[in-house]
Design a protein around this motif. Structure first.
Motif, PDB file in Angstrom:
ATOM      1  N   SER A 118       0.820  -1.208   0.000  1.00 54.13           N
ATOM      2  CA  SER A 118       0.000   0.000   0.000  1.00 54.13           C
ATOM      3  C   SER A 118       0.855   1.259   0.000  1.00 54.13           C
ATOM      4  O   SER A 118       1.998   1.262   0.484  1.00 54.13           O
ATOM      5  N   ALA A 119       0.262   2.330  -0.546  1.00 56.25           N
ATOM      6  CA  ALA A 119       0.911   3.643  -0.488  1.00 56.25           C
ATOM      7  C   ALA A 119       0.730   4.291   0.874  1.00 56.25           C
ATOM      8  O   ALA A 119       1.416   5.264   1.205  1.00 56.25           O
ATOM      9  N   TYR A 120      -0.190   3.752   1.684  1.00 53.36           N
ATOM     10  CA  TYR A 120      -0.457   4.309   3.011  1.00 53.36           C
ATOM     11  C   TYR A 120       0.467   3.631   4.027  1.00 53.36           C
ATOM     12  O   TYR A 120       0.048   2.809   4.839  1.00 53.36           O
ATOM     13  N   GLY A 121       1.755   4.002   3.948  1.00 52.58           N
ATOM     14  CA  GLY A 121       2.759   3.322   4.752  1.00 52.58           C
ATOM     15  C   GLY A 121       3.120   4.039   6.032  1.00 52.58           C
ATOM     16  O   GLY A 121       4.265   3.934   6.487  1.00 52.58           O
ATOM     17  N   ASP A 122       2.173   4.759   6.619  1.00 54.12           N
ATOM     18  CA  ASP A 122       2.471   5.410   7.894  1.00 54.12           C
ATOM     19  C   ASP A 122       2.477   4.372   9.015  1.00 54.12           C
ATOM     20  O   ASP A 122       1.951   3.267   8.881  1.00 54.12           O
ATOM     21  N   MET A 123       3.076   4.750  10.134  1.00 49.75           N
ATOM     22  CA  MET A 123       3.263   3.807  11.236  1.00 49.75           C
ATOM     23  C   MET A 123       1.938   3.279  11.778  1.00 49.75           C
ATOM     24  O   MET A 123       1.838   2.106  12.167  1.00 49.75           O
ATOM     25  N   LYS A 124       0.902   4.106  11.785  1.00 45.98           N
ATOM     26  CA  LYS A 124      -0.386   3.654  12.304  1.00 45.98           C
ATOM     27  C   LYS A 124      -0.935   2.502  11.471  1.00 45.98           C
ATOM     28  O   LYS A 124      -1.395   1.481  12.008  1.00 45.98           O
ATOM     29  N   ASN A 125      -0.901   2.657  10.138  1.00 46.13           N
ATOM     30  CA  ASN A 125      -1.399   1.585   9.272  1.00 46.13           C
ATOM     31  C   ASN A 125      -0.539   0.328   9.381  1.00 46.13           C
ATOM     32  O   ASN A 125      -1.053  -0.796   9.354  1.00 46.13           O
ATOM     33  N   ILE A 126       0.768   0.531   9.491  1.00 45.05           N
ATOM     34  CA  ILE A 126       1.658  -0.627   9.603  1.00 45.05           C
ATOM     35  C   ILE A 126       1.349  -1.410  10.872  1.00 45.05           C
ATOM     36  O   ILE A 126       1.212  -2.638  10.852  1.00 45.05           O
ATOM     37  N   ARG A 127       1.212  -0.696  11.996  1.00 46.20           N
ATOM     38  CA  ARG A 127       0.933  -1.383  13.264  1.00 46.20           C
ATOM     39  C   ARG A 127      -0.445  -2.046  13.240  1.00 46.20           C
ATOM     40  O   ARG A 127      -0.624  -3.160  13.733  1.00 46.20           O
ATOM     41  N   THR A 128      -1.421  -1.363  12.646  1.00 39.78           N
ATOM     42  CA  THR A 128      -2.762  -1.958  12.552  1.00 39.78           C
ATOM     43  C   THR A 128      -2.729  -3.229  11.717  1.00 39.78           C
ATOM     44  O   THR A 128      -3.334  -4.248  12.075  1.00 39.78           O
ATOM     45  N   ALA A 129      -2.000  -3.174  10.603  1.00 40.08           N
ATOM     46  CA  ALA A 129      -1.902  -4.351   9.735  1.00 40.08           C
ATOM     47  C   ALA A 129      -1.240  -5.522  10.458  1.00 40.08           C
ATOM     48  O   ALA A 129      -1.722  -6.664  10.401  1.00 40.08           O
ATOM     49  N   LEU A 130      -0.145  -5.248  11.147  1.00 43.47           N
ATOM     50  CA  LEU A 130       0.550  -6.321  11.861  1.00 43.47           C
ATOM     51  C   LEU A 130      -0.320  -6.887  12.980  1.00 43.47           C
ATOM     52  O   LEU A 130      -0.335  -8.099  13.214  1.00 43.47           O
ATOM     53  N   ASN A 131      -1.041  -6.017  13.663  1.00 44.70           N
ATOM     54  CA  ASN A 131      -1.920  -6.483  14.742  1.00 44.70           C
ATOM     55  C   ASN A 131      -3.075  -7.328  14.216  1.00 44.70           C
ATOM     56  O   ASN A 131      -3.636  -8.145  14.954  1.00 44.70           O
TER      57      ASN A 131
END
Length: 300
Positions: A86-99
């Motif tokens: 994704s182009a939305y590679g901010d830390m919030k999205n990354i952490r949400t995805a991993l969680n």
């Protein structure tokens, strides 16, 4: 067999790019790709195609976003590994995805060398998880078989004990595993005699349980012919030795109680020596010499 990968993205150009960049792996049947434009379509494909191992998904899509798709995959397809692209590679999205169960996160624009490395790592993890699940299923199936074997073994052994004014008879067996080679048995021999047996087949588990069942059947059948204990064990030994292997044996104590006189005639085939409880409370060993275990030698 090629690894199947589902790519979920509403950008039509991505399908062409992936097909071109991985054409060598596709041609050599290392990888196969399927494509879906929405999260809903992706779930439908996953339900239809059980061979998919890896999902690559965007976040921003119509009908169902990629983060919601991650949650659904984790709930419905726990063995599938997912990677966010994704182009939305901010830390919030990354952490949400991993969680929500993502194995990794790749940002757009895609660097295909990085994507290839990530796909390899993800495939390896997915295959390990699937193998672990298969091993778990085999263990569960084996446990079910052992439970059945345990119930069969318990059903072979007597569980009700005769009431008599001449003697009291009780037995209990607790195996170290689900099944084992321990055995006991008793049976009437005419109107005034009772045969009783205790033994232990070599080894543990199902092989020992099978040998135990064979030994018990042979001894009971032989005893019913009226042989005295030492002749009975000699006869059973011959049959076990002729049909067994060089490492399998059973120790057996076989006795016959004359209920009219209280006299016991017995033969001990290398089992633990019996003890006598006297009326005054003293416990004494019979002092009888042990014979040989059954099945190991031609003459016992």
């Amino acid at each position: 067999m090629p690894t199947r990968i589902l790519v979920v993205d509403d950008e039509p150009d991505l399908e062409l790019m992936v097909s071109q960049k991985f054409r060598k792996q596709v041609r050599e049947k290392e990888l196969e790709f399927a494509f879906a434009g929405t999260g809903v379509a992706a779930l439908n494909k996953l339900h239809e195609d059980a061979a998919i191992d890896v999902v690559l998904t965007d976040i921003n899509m119509p009908e169902m976003d990629g983060l919601t798709l991650l949650s659904r995959i984790a709930e419905q397809f726990p063995l599938i590994r997912s990677v966010i692209v994704s182009a939305y590679g901010d830390m919030k999205n990354i952490r949400t995805a991993l969680n929500r169960g993502a194995f990794d996160f790749i940002t757009k624009p895609i660097e295909f060398e990085d994507l290839e490395i990530t796909i390899k790592k993800t495939i390896q993890d997915a295959l390990v998880r699937k193998q672990a699940a298969r091993d778990r299923d085999r263990l569960v199936a084996l446990q079910r078989e052992l439970d059945v074997a345990r119930r069969i073994q318990q059903s072979i052994l007597p569980r009700s004990f005769p009431a008599s004014p001449h003697f009291e008879l009780h037995a209990h067996m607790l195996t170290a595993k689900e099944v084992g080679g321990d055995l006991y048995d008793f049976f009437p021999l005419g109107e005034s005699k009772l045969g009783f047996v205790i033994g232990d087949a070599s080894g543990k588990g199902i092989p020992a349980a099978i040998f135990m069942a064979v030994s018990r059947t042979l001894l009971r059948a032989t005893a019913m012919t009226g042989m005295v204990p030492h002749e009975c064990l000699r006869h059973v030994n011959g049959m076990l030795h002729a049909n067994g292997d060089a490492e399998t044996f059973v120790t057996i104590f076989y006795g016959i109680l004359d209920t009219a006189t209280g006299e016991i005639t017995y033969c001990n085939g290398a089992h633990n020596p019996p003890y006598v409880l006297r009326t005054d409370g003293r416990v004494e060993s019979t002092g009888a010499p042990d014979g040989l275990m059954l099945g190991l030698f031609a003459q016992a």
